[in-house]
Design a protein around this motif. Structure first.
Motif, PDB file in Angstrom:
ATOM      1  N   GLU A 177       0.815  -1.213   0.000  1.00  0.00           N
ATOM      2  CA  GLU A 177       0.000   0.000   0.000  1.00  0.00           C
ATOM      3  C   GLU A 177       0.854   1.271   0.000  1.00  0.00           C
ATOM      4  O   GLU A 177       0.364   2.357   0.306  1.00  0.00           O
ATOM      5  CB  GLU A 177      -0.949  -0.035   1.210  1.00  0.00           C
ATOM      6  N   ARG A 178       2.123   1.119  -0.376  1.00  0.00           N
ATOM      7  CA  ARG A 178       3.059   2.239  -0.297  1.00  0.00           C
ATOM      8  C   ARG A 178       2.664   3.419  -1.178  1.00  0.00           C
ATOM      9  O   ARG A 178       3.029   4.560  -0.881  1.00  0.00           O
ATOM     10  CB  ARG A 178       4.477   1.782  -0.658  1.00  0.00           C
ATOM     11  N   HIS A 179       1.930   3.163  -2.287  1.00  0.00           N
ATOM     12  CA  HIS A 179       1.542   4.265  -3.161  1.00  0.00           C
ATOM     13  C   HIS A 179       0.694   5.281  -2.398  1.00  0.00           C
ATOM     14  O   HIS A 179       0.736   6.486  -2.698  1.00  0.00           O
ATOM     15  CB  HIS A 179       0.768   3.736  -4.372  1.00  0.00           C
ATOM     16  N   LEU A 180      -0.062   4.835  -1.417  1.00  0.00           N
ATOM     17  CA  LEU A 180      -0.848   5.752  -0.589  1.00  0.00           C
ATOM     18  C   LEU A 180       0.067   6.649   0.232  1.00  0.00           C
ATOM     19  O   LEU A 180      -0.159   7.857   0.351  1.00  0.00           O
ATOM     20  CB  LEU A 180      -1.771   4.964   0.340  1.00  0.00           C
ATOM     21  N   PHE A 181       1.130   6.042   0.788  1.00  0.00           N
ATOM     22  CA  PHE A 181       2.028   6.806   1.642  1.00  0.00           C
ATOM     23  C   PHE A 181       2.747   7.878   0.831  1.00  0.00           C
ATOM     24  O   PHE A 181       2.954   8.993   1.302  1.00  0.00           O
ATOM     25  CB  PHE A 181       3.049   5.884   2.320  1.00  0.00           C
ATOM     26  N   TYR A 182       3.162   7.520  -0.390  1.00  0.00           N
ATOM     27  CA  TYR A 182       3.829   8.494  -1.253  1.00  0.00           C
ATOM     28  C   TYR A 182       2.922   9.703  -1.498  1.00  0.00           C
ATOM     29  O   TYR A 182       3.351  10.856  -1.396  1.00  0.00           O
ATOM     30  CB  TYR A 182       4.181   7.870  -2.600  1.00  0.00           C
TER      31      TYR A 182
END
Length: 404
Positions: A164-169
């Motif tokens: 789910e890293r795209h959310l954090f970016y």
């Protein structure tokens, strides 16, 4: 420069003074340290503030309780970012509330616990370099290493899915944005990070772990020493602030080494210098247009440049402090043998960065592995062709094309 309250004066210059690009430091700071160490500036939002540029003055503002962060909450104070800070967090509290929260969360960031993470960080670095080599040159170090590594580490630390890293970016970019679209980005992110971490906390309660998030949940549920809002707030702060700075620092450091081949070669020839080299890079390379948050003076305080009145807003420039000639010999030179090196890259005083040790582990692991595995690493484009992130409160390359 003394306080000029009540006098008609010209409008102070806008701050930041110019658009930051690359890892050079604005020469205006050197002039201010000599001529106006307490300078009046006009911030992008909220009006005028005092800008502090000398090392000892910066330390005073960062550590002295007469300079309050909590006093800025809910107020249209002079600041770099468009939205007014409304929600208390560990970043905006003053003692004793800050002391209580910091003592609790410090359990998750003990030197021992950070050292236990080192093998995992080194594993992540090796995996990412494997993928970089598999891609083949030319390749982008930001996409393949400096961006994913800190997110992998923070996901490991918090026990949240890396997928789910795209959310954090997206959320981190919104938080650091200062450009024309900053308000739109921040409003778009809105409540999403809070809802996401609230959900993760629910998962943690159902399936307890020894992650940092698990430590915080137990402090809330078993000891009742954190409120639910404080728990979620700290988790959001850690998720969003805990990786983007390291991403930018790592990119800036690698760029600095690649455009300074003599220093790059010095590290390849003397790998035992890696630790002091990282400390010197932390001192030498600017990370942001501002250091931390605006503070409000709760009493009259005299600094070397004059008097700050109670109620005045103050911002500090740690990058300038790290080039102070009265503290660092030949401060504009990159010297991997510098000793001592009392830089302020991680702040100072009560709000000294909790994740400083973890950031050091990541920086040393990534740079050290590249020196060994890709000793011929070099920029694949001319120095002036490296693109930089603009319209943000921190500095960093948008991409770092390399070959080897």
């Amino acid at each position: 420069m003394a306080s000029t309250e009540g006098q008609a004066t010209p409008t102070p210059p806008s701050y930041p003074f110019r658009q930051a690009r690359g890892v050079g430091i604005d020469p205006e700071f050197a002039r201010l340290r000599h001529e106006a160490p307490l300078a009046r500036v006009t911030m992008p939002y909220g009006g005028q503030a005092w800008l502090v540029t000398r090392y000892e003055d910066v330390r005073t503002v960062l550590a002295d309780r007469r300079f309050s962060r909590a006093a800025t909450l809910g107020r249209d104070v002079p600041r770099l970012v468009p939205l007014v800070q409304q929600v208390p967090s560990i970043l905006t509290l003053d003692p004793p509330d800050h002391t209580r929260q910091r003592r609790l969360v410090s359990r998750a960031f003990t030197p021992r616990r950070m050292e236990e993470l080192r093998p995992k960080v080194e594993q992540f670095v090796d995996e990412l370099i494997d993928e970089l080599v598999g891609h083949g040159p030319p390749a982008d170090l930001v996409a393949h290493l400096t961006r994913p590594l800190p997110v992998m580490v923070i996901c490991e630390l918090l026990g949240v899915p890396f997928g789910e890293r795209h959310l954090f970016y997206t959320w981190s970019e919104a938080m650091r944005s200062t450009g024309a679209d900053a308000v739109a980005k921040m409003k778009q992110a809105g409540q999403l990070p809070w809802d996401y971490l609230a959900d993760r906390i629910s998962v943690e309660r159902e399936n307890p772990s020894d992650s940092v998030l698990g430590t915080l949940v137990r402090a809330r549920d078993e000891e009742d020493r954190l409120s639910e809002q404080e728990l979620v707030s700290f988790a959001v702060t850690l998720l969003l602030a805990g990786h983007e700075t390291t991403t930018d620092e790592l990119g800036n450091f690698l760029y600095t080494l690649l455009v300074n081949p003599a220093h790059h070669e010095q590290l390849r020839a003397h790998p035992d210098m890696l630790e002091p080299a990282v400390e010197e890079l932390l001192r030498f390379v600017p990370i942001g247009t501002l250091s931390g948050f605006t503070r409000i003076a709760t009493e009259d305080v005299r600094l070397s440049g004059g008097l700050v009145r109670a109620g005045d807003s103050v911002v500090v420039q740690a990058d300038s402090a790290n080039r102070d000639e009265s503290v660092f010999e030949a401060p504009d030179e990159l010297d991997f043998r510098r000793e001592p090196n009392r830089h302020l890259a991680f702040g100072y005083g009560p709000h000294h960065c909790l994740g400083a040790q973890l950031a050091r582990i990541e920086l040393r692991a990534a740079i050290g592995a590249l020196l060994v595995r890709l000793p011929a690493l070099a920029l694949a484009v001319a120095e002036h062709e490296v693109p930089w992130k603009l319209g943000r409160s921190a500095l960093g390359p948008q991409a770092l094309p390399v070959t080897w």
